[in-house]
Design a protein around this motif. Structure first.
Motif, short mmCIF file in Angstrom:
data_model
loop_
_atom_site.label_atom_id
_atom_site.label_comp_id
_atom_site.label_asym_id
_atom_site.label_seq_id
_atom_site.Cartn_x
_atom_site.Cartn_y
_atom_site.Cartn_z
N SER A 186 84.18 -27.21 55.79
CA SER A 186 83.40 -28.25 55.14
C SER A 186 82.85 -29.21 56.19
N VAL A 187 81.73 -29.84 55.85
CA VAL A 187 81.10 -30.81 56.74
C VAL A 187 81.13 -32.16 56.05
N VAL A 188 81.70 -33.14 56.72
CA VAL A 188 81.90 -34.48 56.17
C VAL A 188 81.26 -35.50 57.10
N GLU A 189 80.68 -36.52 56.51
CA GLU A 189 80.11 -37.60 57.33
C GLU A 189 80.42 -38.95 56.70
N ASN A 190 80.70 -39.94 57.55
CA ASN A 190 80.88 -41.30 57.06
C ASN A 190 79.63 -42.11 57.37
N PHE A 191 79.20 -42.91 56.41
CA PHE A 191 78.05 -43.78 56.62
C PHE A 191 78.33 -45.09 55.89
N ASP A 192 78.35 -46.19 56.64
CA ASP A 192 78.81 -47.47 56.11
C ASP A 192 80.23 -47.28 55.55
N LYS A 193 80.43 -47.52 54.27
CA LYS A 193 81.77 -47.39 53.69
C LYS A 193 81.88 -46.17 52.77
N GLN A 194 80.93 -45.26 52.91
CA GLN A 194 80.87 -44.09 52.04
C GLN A 194 81.10 -42.81 52.83
#
Length: 305
Positions: A186-194
């Motif tokens: 799986s590919v996961v990314e964080n952006f700001d608080k999401q």
């Protein structure tokens, strides 16, 4: 003899001088003609007459890496491209937006490339030939081929696609052999608080992992993110979307506190050291420069190459 030789020599010099002047003049005219040549590109909005050999391109979104990989000069790019550490060749290229028309005029572009939602397209068309693409309408390799057509670099684009597909396929076969046919990624990314998980066509290396290497996507990700391309989740449910292996496209300036929670630490991928962290700013796109970097990242992560 001398009286006969000297006039002949003078005539010969005059003839050569005239020929030389004519050659230089012709060369200058040829160059001018070459720079004024145009081709007709069939865009999604109809035919557009564009330079056959563009010299001052402005890219307002997404495609700076495509243009750069084809060796075409850019004078302006969007902020996301400018911030990409892999795009060091853009160091001296101006940052522009579709709102700052005065800046774009100052840069005197001969071609402008943007997305279908680019603002002020009608005004941009008055400045220079403008071509827009709808993001995701074409698959990522066809998109590069289209930009190759637009820039009159179709052969170069075709050759790159051919080489890349072969290299990605070979790497995928090696990875499958090592991690197993049924392993999920799986590919996961964080952006700001999401947090976000991604399907198979929203950059971050997803095209390589799922389309070229044919690696398996976790069922929950497939259910929620495959069609739209991405899906927002909370850190509390990350374990439901995490595969046996996780590619974490990490924004260091975003909220990464979830990595300190027991929920995160207890995920099998974390316990097995199967989380591979990448710099999100280097992973955002799916142009040739980024794709080559992503492929190299996967080789190193999965195969220690």
């Amino acid at each position: 003899m001398k009286k006969l030789w000297m006039p002949c020599l003078l005539i010969l010099v005059l003839i050569l001088s005239a020929c030389g002047g004519k050659t230089a003049e012709t060369s200058k005219d040829d160059k001018k003609t070459d720079e004024s040549k145009t081709i007709t590109y069939q865009s999604e909005n109809g035919p557009v007459e564009v330079p056959a050999n563009p010299k001052r391109v402005i890219v307002l979104s997404s495609f700076a890496g495509n243009v750069m990989s084809l060796g075409v000069n850019m004078v302006g790019v969007d902020s996301w491209s400018k911030a990409n550490p892999r795009f060091d060749k853009l160091k001296n290229v101006e940052e522009v937006t579709d709102d700052n028309l005065e800046k774009i005029i100052e840069l005197n572009p001969d071609l402008i490339i943007g997305l279908s939602n680019t603002k002020n397209v009608d005004k941009l068309k008055e400045i220079a030939p403008t071509v827009t693409f709808t993001y995701g309408k074409l698959d990522y390799l066809t998109q590069h081929l289209e930009i190759g057509k637009l820039l009159n670099k179709q052969k170069e684009a075709q050759q790159w696609v051919k080489n890349f597909k072969a290299e990605a396929k070979a790497a995928g076969e090696e990875i499958k052999e090592k991690i197993g046919e049924n392993a999920t990624v799986s590919v996961v990314e964080n952006f700001d608080k999401q947090l976000y998980v991604f399907g198979d066509h929203w950059a971050r290396g997803t095209e390589i992992l799922y389309q070229e290497m044919k690696l398996n996507m976790p069922e929950k990700v497939k259910e929620m993110a495959l069609k739209p391309g991405y899906y927002a989740i909370s850190p509390e449910v990350l374990s439901d979307y995490a595969g046996d292996y996780v590619i974490f496209s990490k924004n260091a300036d975003g909220d990464t506190s979830f990595q300190g929670t027991e929920t995160y630490k207890n995920m099998p991928a974390v316990k097995n050291n199967h989380v591979f962290e990448a710099n999100a700013k280097e992973f955002y796109f799916n142009d040739p420069i980024t794709l080559e970097y992503q492929l190299d990242f996967f080789k190193k992560s999965f195969l220690n190459k």
